[in-house]
Design a protein around this motif. Structure first.
Motif, PDB file in Angstrom:
ATOM      1  N   SER A  25       3.650   1.399   4.550  1.00 51.50           N
ATOM      2  CA  SER A  25       2.768   2.544   4.324  1.00 51.50           C
ATOM      3  C   SER A  25       2.370   2.615   2.856  1.00 51.50           C
ATOM      4  CB  SER A  25       3.481   3.841   4.694  1.00 51.50           C
ATOM      5  OG  SER A  25       3.910   3.801   6.027  1.00 51.50           O
ATOM      6  N   PRO A  26       1.084   2.502   2.581  1.00 57.07           N
ATOM      7  CA  PRO A  26       0.668   2.624   1.180  1.00 57.07           C
ATOM      8  C   PRO A  26       0.836   4.052   0.677  1.00 57.07           C
ATOM      9  CG  PRO A  26      -1.223   2.279   2.623  1.00 57.07           C
ATOM     10  CD  PRO A  26      -0.005   2.238   3.488  1.00 57.07           C
TER      11      PRO A  26
ATOM     12  N   LYS B  47       7.586  -0.322   2.937  1.00 55.89           N
ATOM     13  CA  LYS B  47       6.722  -1.445   2.548  1.00 55.89           C
ATOM     14  C   LYS B  47       5.533  -1.640   3.485  1.00 55.89           C
ATOM     15  CE  LYS B  47       9.542  -2.698  -0.770  1.00 55.89           C
ATOM     16  NZ  LYS B  47       9.646  -1.742  -1.788  1.00 55.89           N
TER      17      LYS B  47
ATOM     18  N   GLU C  13      -3.568  -6.982  -3.816  1.00 62.62           N
ATOM     19  CA  GLU C  13      -2.193  -6.515  -3.668  1.00 62.62           C
ATOM     20  C   GLU C  13      -1.289  -7.484  -4.407  1.00 62.62           C
ATOM     21  OE1 GLU C  13      -1.209  -5.869   0.429  1.00 62.62           O
ATOM     22  OE2 GLU C  13      -2.965  -4.597   0.750  1.00 62.62           O
TER      23      GLU C  13
ATOM     24  N   TRP D 144      -3.103   7.005  -4.138  1.00 62.37           N
ATOM     25  CA  TRP D 144      -3.788   6.368  -5.255  1.00 62.37           C
ATOM     26  C   TRP D 144      -3.528   7.188  -6.517  1.00 62.37           C
ATOM     27  CZ3 TRP D 144      -5.381   1.622  -4.892  1.00 62.37           C
ATOM     28  CH2 TRP D 144      -5.795   1.128  -3.663  1.00 62.37           C
TER      29      TRP D 144
ATOM     30  N   GLN E 171       5.829  -3.409  -4.158  1.00 59.93           N
ATOM     31  CA  GLN E 171       4.459  -3.802  -3.836  1.00 59.93           C
ATOM     32  C   GLN E 171       3.472  -2.779  -4.373  1.00 59.93           C
ATOM     33  OE1 GLN E 171       5.454  -4.441   0.509  1.00 59.93           O
ATOM     34  NE2 GLN E 171       3.916  -6.042   0.152  1.00 59.93           N
ATOM     35  N   TYR E 172       2.339  -3.302  -4.867  1.00 63.60           N
ATOM     36  CA  TYR E 172       1.296  -2.465  -5.442  1.00 63.60           C
ATOM     37  C   TYR E 172      -0.065  -2.960  -4.973  1.00 63.60           C
ATOM     38  CZ  TYR E 172       5.136  -1.374  -8.577  1.00 63.60           C
ATOM     39  OH  TYR E 172       6.345  -0.997  -9.075  1.00 63.60           O
ATOM     40  N   ARG E 173      -1.051  -2.094  -5.075  1.00 63.03           N
ATOM     41  CA  ARG E 173      -2.431  -2.488  -4.795  1.00 63.03           C
ATOM     42  C   ARG E 173      -3.348  -1.749  -5.747  1.00 63.03           C
ATOM     43  NH1 ARG E 173      -4.566   0.995   0.116  1.00 63.03           N
ATOM     44  NH2 ARG E 173      -3.341   2.849  -0.271  1.00 63.03           N
TER      45      ARG E 173
ATOM     46  N   ALA F 151      -1.899   2.000  -6.538  1.00 62.14           N
ATOM     47  CA  ALA F 151      -0.963   2.679  -5.641  1.00 62.14           C
ATOM     48  C   ALA F 151       0.215   1.752  -5.392  1.00 62.14           C
ATOM     49  CB  ALA F 151      -1.642   3.023  -4.312  1.00 62.14           C
ATOM     50  N   SER F 152       1.364   2.350  -5.133  1.00 64.23           N
ATOM     51  CA  SER F 152       2.531   1.559  -4.728  1.00 64.23           C
ATOM     52  C   SER F 152       2.762   1.821  -3.247  1.00 64.23           C
ATOM     53  CB  SER F 152       3.760   1.948  -5.541  1.00 64.23           C
ATOM     54  OG  SER F 152       4.060   3.310  -5.361  1.00 64.23           O
ATOM     55  N   TYR F 153       3.490   0.924  -2.609  1.00 56.98           N
ATOM     56  CA  TYR F 153       3.821   1.118  -1.204  1.00 56.98           C
ATOM     57  C   TYR F 153       5.057   1.992  -1.083  1.00 56.98           C
ATOM     58  CZ  TYR F 153       0.357  -2.113   0.559  1.00 56.98           C
ATOM     59  OH  TYR F 153      -0.829  -2.700   0.889  1.00 56.98           O
TER      60      TYR F 153
END
Length: 126
Positions: A88-89, A86, A53, A92, A66-68, A80-82
């Protein structure tokens, strides 16, 4: 012995290091830079490992994004971004296959849509 333990601890914190010295978090930064257009120098790793992340700090603003990333198969990655809260994801982004190739000390990230960007190890050092 202490030095070896410190190095081992640093490796665990960064996650697995791939050929060329890149971690999954480094590749995640490159994918977000390619897909969203953010500067890598403004990204910070908040979680490493196989699903890293990162947070992007917007210039001149307290806003953070925020990203993962998720690694599936060999040299394939989705991101994916939140959501706004911030916590809840979001979904994808898997519709445009993203891939990466390491050539020496360079990392090349490619999208199925024809976008491509090359990075050097110096781009990831904070």
């Amino acid at each position: 012995m202490k030095a070896r333990n410190l190095l081992w601890g640093a490796w665990l914190a960064a996650g697995p290091v791939l050929a060329g010295g890149y971690t999954h978090a480094d590749i995640c930064k490159a994918v977000v830079a390619l897909e969203v257009g953010h500067e890598i120098s403004r990204m910070r790793i908040t979680h490493s490992g196989n699903t890293p992340e990162i947070v992007y700090i917007h210039k001149g603003s307290p806003q953070r994004s925020q990203y993962r990333c998720q690694f599936s198969g060999e040299e394939k990655v989705s991101w994916a971004s939140y959501q706004d809260d911030k916590k809840s994801p979001g979904r994808w982004h898997e519709e445009g296959a993203l891939s990466y190739v390491q050539k020496g000390t360079h990392l090349i990230v490619k999208s199925a849509k024809g976008r491509e960007r090359e990075f050097a190890t110096r781009d990831f050092r904070q």
